[in-house]
Design an enzyme around this catalytic site. Sequence first.
Site, PDB file in Angstrom:
ATOM      1  N   LYS A 260     -66.805   0.050-109.316  1.00  0.00           N
ATOM      2  CA  LYS A 260     -65.617  -0.621-108.997  1.00  0.00           C
ATOM      3  C   LYS A 260     -64.724   0.270-108.066  1.00  0.00           C
ATOM      4  O   LYS A 260     -64.072  -0.463-107.070  1.00  0.00           O
ATOM      5  CB  LYS A 260     -64.718  -0.979-110.140  1.00  0.00           C
ATOM      6  CG  LYS A 260     -63.663  -1.936-109.834  1.00  0.00           C
ATOM      7  CD  LYS A 260     -63.099  -2.276-111.473  1.00  0.00           C
ATOM      8  CE  LYS A 260     -61.553  -3.013-111.224  1.00  0.00           C
ATOM      9  NZ  LYS A 260     -60.532  -1.893-110.670  1.00  0.00           N
TER      10      LYS A 260
ATOM     11  N   LYS B  42     -55.956  -6.512-104.798  1.00  0.00           N
ATOM     12  CA  LYS B  42     -54.775  -6.601-105.666  1.00  0.00           C
ATOM     13  C   LYS B  42     -53.760  -5.531-105.740  1.00  0.00           C
ATOM     14  O   LYS B  42     -52.687  -5.855-105.762  1.00  0.00           O
ATOM     15  CB  LYS B  42     -55.162  -7.319-106.885  1.00  0.00           C
ATOM     16  CG  LYS B  42     -54.244  -7.719-107.849  1.00  0.00           C
ATOM     17  CD  LYS B  42     -54.526  -8.569-109.138  1.00  0.00           C
ATOM     18  CE  LYS B  42     -55.859  -8.333-109.621  1.00  0.00           C
ATOM     19  NZ  LYS B  42     -55.946  -6.873-110.268  1.00  0.00           N
TER      20      LYS B  42
ATOM     21  N   ALA C 107     -59.328  -6.002-118.198  1.00  0.00           N
ATOM     22  CA  ALA C 107     -58.908  -7.248-117.944  1.00  0.00           C
ATOM     23  C   ALA C 107     -60.110  -8.266-118.436  1.00  0.00           C
ATOM     24  O   ALA C 107     -59.958  -9.382-118.809  1.00  0.00           O
ATOM     25  CB  ALA C 107     -58.338  -7.898-116.686  1.00  0.00           C
TER      26      ALA C 107
ATOM     27  N   ARG D 108     -51.742  -0.291-113.670  1.00  0.00           N
ATOM     28  CA  ARG D 108     -52.605   0.468-114.838  1.00  0.00           C
ATOM     29  C   ARG D 108     -53.055   1.622-114.395  1.00  0.00           C
ATOM     30  O   ARG D 108     -53.081   2.147-113.231  1.00  0.00           O
ATOM     31  CB  ARG D 108     -53.677  -0.498-115.201  1.00  0.00           C
ATOM     32  CG  ARG D 108     -53.330  -1.949-115.788  1.00  0.00           C
ATOM     33  CD  ARG D 108     -54.412  -2.879-116.236  1.00  0.00           C
ATOM     34  NE  ARG D 108     -54.827  -3.084-114.896  1.00  0.00           N
ATOM     35  CZ  ARG D 108     -56.121  -3.613-114.599  1.00  0.00           C
ATOM     36  NH1 ARG D 108     -56.896  -3.657-115.528  1.00  0.00           N
ATOM     37  NH2 ARG D 108     -56.491  -3.848-113.454  1.00  0.00           N
TER      38      ARG D 108
ATOM     39  N   PHE E 168     -57.944  -8.388 -93.881  1.00  0.00           N
ATOM     40  CA  PHE E 168     -58.911  -7.300 -93.678  1.00  0.00           C
ATOM     41  C   PHE E 168     -59.232  -7.039 -92.014  1.00  0.00           C
ATOM     42  O   PHE E 168     -58.866  -8.014 -91.351  1.00  0.00           O
ATOM     43  CB  PHE E 168     -60.308  -7.531 -94.275  1.00  0.00           C
ATOM     44  CG  PHE E 168     -60.180  -6.983 -95.737  1.00  0.00           C
ATOM     45  CD1 PHE E 168     -61.139  -6.195 -96.314  1.00  0.00           C
ATOM     46  CD2 PHE E 168     -59.320  -7.885 -96.566  1.00  0.00           C
ATOM     47  CE1 PHE E 168     -61.102  -5.877 -97.625  1.00  0.00           C
ATOM     48  CE2 PHE E 168     -59.368  -7.497 -98.142  1.00  0.00           C
ATOM     49  CZ  PHE E 168     -60.292  -6.335 -98.630  1.00  0.00           C
TER      50      PHE E 168
END
Length: 560
Positions: A109, A75, A277, A98, A385
């Site tokens: 992550k 994203k 989030a 962010r 990808f």
Amino acid sequence: MSKEVKSDIEIAQMANMIPIKDIVKELKISEEEWEPYGHYKAKLSLTIMDRLKNEPDGKVILVTAINPTPAGEGKSTVTVGLGQALNKIGKKTMIALREPSLGPTMGIKGGAAGGGYSQVVPMEDINLHFTGDIHAITTAHNAIAAILDNHIHRGNELNIDVRRIVWKRVLDMNDRALRNIIIGLGGPLQGVPRENGFDITVASEIMAILCLAKNLNDLKKRVAKVVVAYTPEEKPVTVKDLKAEGAVTLLLKEALKPNIVQTLENTPALIHGGPFANIAHGCNSVIATKLAAKLADFVVTEAGFGADLGAEKFLNIKTRAGEINPDLVVIVATVRALKMHGGVSKDQLKEENIQALKAGLANLEKHVETIREFGLPHVVAINKFVHDKEKEIETLRTWCEEQGVNVELADVWANGGEGGRDLAIRVTKELSKANNNFKHLYDVTMSIKEKIKAIATKVYGAEEIELSPLAEKQIAIFEKNGWSDLPICMAKSQYSLSDDPTKLGRPTGFILHVRELKPSIGAGFIVALTGNVMTMPGLPKEPAAMKMDVDEDGKAVGLF
């Protein structure tokens, strides 16, 4: 033209960055309105908003995605790539992102600076300490905790019930051992013994406040409203009662200024604030988004995880707090992730599997339906990808076209802005149409329970909601205190539309379980914790930190 496959950090370290003073100069920002943090980072003054308050706002484009999987969705990569692509086709564009948290960066992550040839740089700085904003939030939050415990130690004039303290401490690291602790041991001089614990900094209400405040005065007013504890009669005790709002605001005055950097193609990017989030509202600051809209004709911003979390909160919470009118939503989908939602294991993703892809499309379908509920124009971006098969891409494209969904391929990881040219053209085409009927999914005057149910049924596809006895009791207290007219911030697993992370795809007929509610009165919302979602994550068996190092020249190694 194909490029040799390099890691994200190798690409970032080869970046041809230009001095930040030149980026700032291009935006027509005066010398008094910015402060350099080295050669390639700077903070912008809040006075710029005052100077530009009568200027028209640029178009705000929100990038969201399907539910994340270990396969990756990219994203942030699409956000950066689209921003670069819009500039390539002659649109003055800024990006608003962010700031990554050290917890997931060191955990599993990874960072949040984009990837491949669609990154914000200096990537190493952004993913580590950056300009110190998260550290300032950590300190400000813990200052409240220290003042609170000192107040109790010094006589407890406010009659705080130590069993009803709701303000934990925070740390910007995944550390499960700190979730539940005992403090104040060691005798009368060491404080009052009580249970306590830590949340991760990005779940702090102070982080949420920084990201929703309009200016320094608004920040101070919000901090004053923060509820830290209750009396034995269940009367709330606030930061204002502790007389700590001034000190906290002082600690945050520099952190409130947005940070400006650039992409690999020198597109300006504001990176400011970083609430999770899944347990917070998951959007960069109102100040950064609104400032970018004044400085550019197009703003590309993102909201964390899938549309069921970040986008829902952006559209129901951030737009209200910041008086922001979004213009279009980009929904990122990948063949890989859709195949995982269709039942394929991660080690089989390189194999063509049309059947699994079609099964996983139900997840994308639900997110498209959600954005349509908000009345916003939207485009699906197929984030390409390396191992995607042409037949799989065409299957996804055909499905979108059959559903009447605008769709474009985004090859921005491999080719940067050039790989997002078609997406940028499609986005501008949709923006030129008068089809924006944006509306919120619920009215804030509805009851707390009704608002939770509206999100659960309309966004997640739940059959019903189930509140624990504790949650029911908390609602009664919140209503008594006059807090019922606030938006809801759902804390839920990011991996599933339900509160069960194992239910991929599009689960149906499920009940959403709300175990606890937390008042974030300063931020201006009520947090509803569902399922087993944690406000202090833990590290995986092999944290990403174990592969990180620094060479003798001071360059990061193993940072993605």
